[in-house]
Design an enzyme around this catalytic site. Structure first.
Site, short mmCIF file in Angstrom:
data_model
loop_
_atom_site.label_atom_id
_atom_site.label_comp_id
_atom_site.label_asym_id
_atom_site.label_seq_id
_atom_site.Cartn_x
_atom_site.Cartn_y
_atom_site.Cartn_z
N GLU A 86 10.16 1.39 10.40
CA GLU A 86 11.11 2.48 10.10
C GLU A 86 10.33 3.78 10.31
O GLU A 86 9.47 4.11 9.50
CB GLU A 86 11.60 2.38 8.65
CG GLU A 86 12.30 1.08 8.30
CD GLU A 86 13.68 0.96 8.91
OE1 GLU A 86 14.21 1.97 9.40
OE2 GLU A 86 14.22 -0.15 8.91
N GLU A 103 9.51 15.92 15.86
CA GLU A 103 9.75 15.87 14.41
C GLU A 103 8.80 16.84 13.70
O GLU A 103 7.59 16.77 13.87
CB GLU A 103 9.52 14.45 13.86
CG GLU A 103 9.90 14.35 12.41
CD GLU A 103 9.59 12.99 11.76
OE1 GLU A 103 8.48 12.48 11.96
OE2 GLU A 103 10.47 12.47 11.05
N LYS A 129 0.85 -1.19 0.00
CA LYS A 129 0.00 0.00 0.00
C LYS A 129 0.88 1.24 0.00
O LYS A 129 1.50 1.57 1.00
CB LYS A 129 -0.91 0.05 1.23
CG LYS A 129 -1.96 1.15 1.07
CD LYS A 129 -2.51 1.64 2.39
CE LYS A 129 -1.85 2.89 2.89
NZ LYS A 129 -1.97 4.08 2.04
N CYS A 168 13.35 11.38 6.50
CA CYS A 168 13.44 10.97 7.91
C CYS A 168 14.84 11.20 8.48
O CYS A 168 15.01 11.36 9.68
CB CYS A 168 13.05 9.51 8.05
SG CYS A 168 14.02 8.46 6.93
P1 NAD Z 1 2.20 8.13 7.99
O1 NAD Z 1 2.57 7.35 9.20
O2 NAD Z 1 1.09 9.11 8.08
O3 NAD Z 1 1.80 7.17 6.79
C1 NAD Z 1 2.66 6.14 6.35
C2 NAD Z 1 1.82 5.08 5.65
O4 NAD Z 1 0.99 4.45 6.63
C3 NAD Z 1 0.88 5.63 4.58
O5 NAD Z 1 0.81 4.74 3.50
C4 NAD Z 1 -0.44 5.69 5.32
O6 NAD Z 1 -1.57 5.63 4.47
C5 NAD Z 1 -0.34 4.43 6.18
N1 NAD Z 1 -1.24 4.40 7.34
C6 NAD Z 1 -1.75 5.42 8.04
N2 NAD Z 1 -2.57 4.95 9.02
C7 NAD Z 1 -2.56 3.61 8.94
C8 NAD Z 1 -3.20 2.56 9.66
N3 NAD Z 1 -4.05 2.80 10.65
N4 NAD Z 1 -2.94 1.30 9.30
C9 NAD Z 1 -2.10 1.02 8.30
N5 NAD Z 1 -1.47 1.96 7.56
C10 NAD Z 1 -1.70 3.25 7.88
O7 NAD Z 1 3.54 8.83 7.51
P2 NAD Z 1 3.71 9.86 6.33
O8 NAD Z 1 3.17 11.17 6.75
O9 NAD Z 1 3.25 9.23 5.05
O10 NAD Z 1 5.32 9.95 6.24
C11 NAD Z 1 6.09 10.79 7.04
C12 NAD Z 1 6.70 10.05 8.19
O11 NAD Z 1 7.43 8.92 7.72
C13 NAD Z 1 7.70 10.89 8.96
O12 NAD Z 1 7.50 10.69 10.33
C14 NAD Z 1 9.04 10.31 8.55
O13 NAD Z 1 10.09 10.50 9.47
C15 NAD Z 1 8.71 8.88 8.36
N6 NAD Z 1 9.68 8.22 7.50
C16 NAD Z 1 10.55 7.34 8.06
C17 NAD Z 1 11.52 6.73 7.27
C18 NAD Z 1 12.50 5.75 7.85
O14 NAD Z 1 13.11 5.02 7.07
N7 NAD Z 1 12.69 5.69 9.15
C19 NAD Z 1 11.59 7.04 5.91
C20 NAD Z 1 10.68 7.96 5.39
C21 NAD Z 1 9.71 8.54 6.19
#
Ligand code: NAD
Length: 481
Positions: free
Chosen positions: A246, A384, A171, A280
Site C-alpha cells: 500500500e 507526491e 515494525k 495517502c
Molecule cells: P516509508 O516508506 O519511509 O516508511 C514506511 C515504513 O517502512 C517505516 O516503518 C519504515 O521504517 C520502513 N522502512 C523503511 N525502509 C525500509 C527497508 N529498507 N526495509 C523495511 N522497512 C523499511 O514511509 P513513511 O514516510 O513512513 O510514510 C509515508 C508514505 O506512506 C507516503 O508515501 C504515503 O503515501 C504512504 N502511505 C500509504 C498508505 C496506503 O494505504 N497506500 C497509507 C499511509 C501512508
C-alpha cells in the site's frame, strides 16, 4: 516515555541495548527513547512467534474473533490515552486523533471480529465431486507501517492477520512508536498468548530489512512510500513471500461545473488538508471546471487562509504539525519548485502558526498552502508531496478532467463533486485508480477493497481481501461414491 520491544509477551530492550530518540513534532522536545533493533531482535521475535504459531492456528475462527473483540474492548477503554499518545507522537490535533485514529483503531478489531462470523468455507459442487476451499494460516507474517496514521494502519493489518491464524512480527515507524506500544500493553493485559503478537522497533533499513529477509517470515504487508515499496518488493519477491504493498498517492479532487459550491469547497479542504495533507488518500490536486474556477478558488482561499494552525492540544486547532523538521524542509522544497515551475502561492507557504499559543518555534509547522498556475504535467502536480500543499488546475471538459487525473504515476484514490451522480459515476470508471468517492471523501465501508494501481501499490486490503491475503486457500476435492 521509553518504548520497548514486545517479544514473547514481554517488554524487552534491543539485544545490544541500542536506542533512538523519539521527538515530539509540535515542540521538538524529547518524548523518550525506542529500541534500535537489528537482526538479533528480529531472530528473537521470530523464535517467539514460532513457539506460539501452532496453538494459535489451532484455535477456531470464532475463538480468534473473541480475542479481537477483547483487544477492541481494552483499546477502547484507553482511547483517550491512545489519542493523546498519537497526537504527541505525530503532532496532529488531539481532536483529529480522537475522531480518526483512536476510533478507527478500535473499529478495525471489532469489524474483523464481526466480519469473520459471516464467513463460510467456499464449496463448489461438481456432478461427481465436491470441492471445499479452506483458508489456512500462512504462518509468521511481517507487518511494516508508516507514521501518518500509526495505530490505525497497524491495526488494519494486525486484526485480519491474527484472525486468520497467523502470528506476527510487526515494525511500526521509528517516528511514531507510542501507540504500537499501547497495543502491546493491551495485549499483555488481556492475556493474549505470548508470542502471537511481537513488535520490534527501529530504523527501516536495519530492523525492517531483517523482517523482509528472514526466511521464517512468509508474508509481508507493507504500507509506506513508493520508493520503499519498490525495495520491499525487490527483496521479498525473489523469496516468494506473499506481498501486499500500500504505497503513495497523488489523488485528484475533480470539481465538475454542476457541483454544489459550498459542499465542493468543504470537500476539497477536507480531502486536501486532513492531517496536514499527510494521508495517502489526500486530494493534493484540485481539478476544477473553468466555468466555476474563479468563484471556487476565491471561496477556497478565503477558508484555507482562516484555518487555525498550531497547538495540537487546543480544541480550535485545525492544522497540527508535520511529522518533523526534515519533512517540513522537504515540503518547502516542493513549494520552491512550484514557484520555479511558474506557480503562484495563493495562501500559505510559510511556517507561521495562527492558532492559540503553545508549541515552541522548534515545532514542525507549515501553513496550509494553495498553488495555482501550474501545468498538470509539472513535477509539483505529479509527485507526491505528502504535506499541506494543494495545487489547483482548470479543465474545460469531462474528457480533459479524466486525462489530467490520469497524468501521474500514482493511482490510489480520488473524489468527484457533482449534482449529477450518474455523470460522476461514468467519469469515475475512466480514472486509473483504486477508489473514487462521489460527493464525499474518506467515507469507508471496511468490507470494500482498499488499495491502488500503478505506483500506488499491489493488491487490496479490506473485508474479504484482507482475509484472502492473510491466508492460504486449500482446496479439498472429494470424489462422490
Ligand atoms: P516509508 O516508506 O519511509 O516508511 C514506511 C515504513 O517502512 C517505516 O516503518 C519504515 O521504517 C520502513 N522502512 C523503511 N525502509 C525500509 C527497508 N529498507 N526495509 C523495511 N522497512 C523499511 O514511509 P513513511 O514516510 O513512513 O510514510 C509515508 C508514505 O506512506 C507516503 O508515501 C504515503 O503515501 C504512504 N502511505 C500509504 C498508505 C496506503 O494505504 N497506500 C497509507 C499511509 C501512508
Amino acid at each position: 516515555m521509553n518504548v520497548q520491544n514486545f517479544i514473547g509477551g514481554e517488554f524487552v530492550d534491543a539485544v545490544d541495548h541500542a536506542t533512538l530518540e523519539n521527538l515530539a513534532p509540535a515542540t521538538g522536545q524529547l518524548i523518550g527513547t525506542i529500541p534500535r533493533s537489528k537482526q538479533p531482535d528480529v531472530y528473537r521475535a521470530v523464535a517467539a512467534a514460532r513457539v506460539a504459531q501452532h496453538e494459535w492456528a489451532d484455535l477456531t475462527l470464532d475463538d480468534r474473533a473473541d480475542w479481537l473483540e477483547a483487544i477492541a474492548d481494552a483499546l477502547e477503554s484507553r482511547s483517550e490515552e491512545l489519542a493523546r499518545r498519537e497526537s504527541l507522537d505525530t503532532g496532529k490535533p488531539f481532536s483529529l486523533a480522537q475522531r480518526v485514529d483512536a476510533k478507527r483503531s478500535v473499529e478495525n478489531f471489532r469489524f474483523f471480529a464481526d466480519f469473520s462470523r459471516e464467513q463460510e468455507d467456499l464449496v463448489f459442487e461438481m456432478e461427481d465431486a465436491t470441492n471445499i476451499v479452506h483458508r489456512r494460516p500462512i504462518g509468521i507474517v511481517g507487518l511494516i507501517t508508516p507514521w501518518n496514521l500509526p495505530l490505525y494502519l497497524l491495526s488494519w493489518k494486525v486484526a485480519p492477520a491474527l484472525l486468520m491464524g497467523n502470528v506476527i512480527v510487526a515494525k511500526p515507524s521509528e517516528l511514531t512508536p507510542l501507540t504500537a506500544h499501547l497495543l502491546a500493553e493491551v495485549c499483555q493485559e488481556i492475556g493474549l498468548p505470548d508470542g502471537v503478537l511481537n513488535i520490534v522497533n527501529g530504523y527501516g533499513p536495519e530492523v525492517g530489512q531483517q523482517i523482509l529477509e528472514h526466511e521464517g517470515i512468509k508474508a509481508i504487508s507493507f504500507t509506506g512510500g513508493t520508493a520503499t515499496g519498490r525495495h520491499v518488493a525487490a527483496t521479498a519477491a525473489p523469496m516468494f513471500k506473499k506481498l501486499s504493498l500500500e504505497l503513495g498517492g497523488k489523488n485528484a479532487t475533480i470539481i465538475l461545473d454542476d457541483a454544489e459550491m459550498n459542499q465542493a469547497v468543504q470537500g476539497a479542504i477536507r480531502a486536501g488538508l486532513t492531517n496536514s495533507g499527510q494521508v495517502c488518500l489526500c486530494g493534493s490536486r484540485i481539478l476544477v471546471h473553468e466555468s466555476i474556477a474563479d468563484e471556487f478558488t476565491q471561496h477556497l482561499v478565503a477558508q484555507v487562509s482562516a484555518m487555525k494552525c498550531g497547538d495540537p492540544n487546543h480544541p480550535e486547532t485545525q492544522v497540527g504539525a508535520l511529522i518533523n523538521m526534515a519533512h517540513v524542509e522537504k515540503v518547502e522544497s516542493y513549494i520552491n519548485l512550484a514557484i520555479q515551475e511558474g506557480g503562484t502561492i495563493l495562501t500559505g507557504g510559510t511556517r507561521e502558526m495562527t492558532g492559540p499559543p503553545g508549541p515552541t518555534p522548534e515545532g514542525a509547522f507549515l501553513r496550509p498552502t494553495l498553488i495555482s498556475g501550474l501545468s498538470h504535467l509539472s513535477r509539483t502536480a505529479r509527485e507526491e508531496i505528502f504535506g499541506p500543499v494543494v495545487t489547483i488546475h482548470r479543465f474545460s471538459s469531462d474528457e480533459e478532467a479524466i486525462e489530467m487525473a490520469n497524468a501521474t504515476d500514482y493511482g490510489l484514490a480520488g473524489s468527484i463533486w457533482t449534482r449529477d451522480t450518474e455523470r460522476g459515476h461514468s467519469i469515475a470508471q475512466k480514472i486509473d485508480t483504486g477508489i473514487i468517492w462521489i460527493n464525499t471523501w474518506l467515507h469507508r465501508d471496511l468490507r470494500t477493497p482498499f488499495g491502488g494501481v500503478k505506483h500506488s501499490g499491489v493488491g487490496r486490503e479490506g473485508g474479504s481481501w484482507s482475509l484472502g491475503f492473510f491466508s492460504e486457500p486449500l482446496n479439498v476435492c472429494i470424489k462422490h461414491d
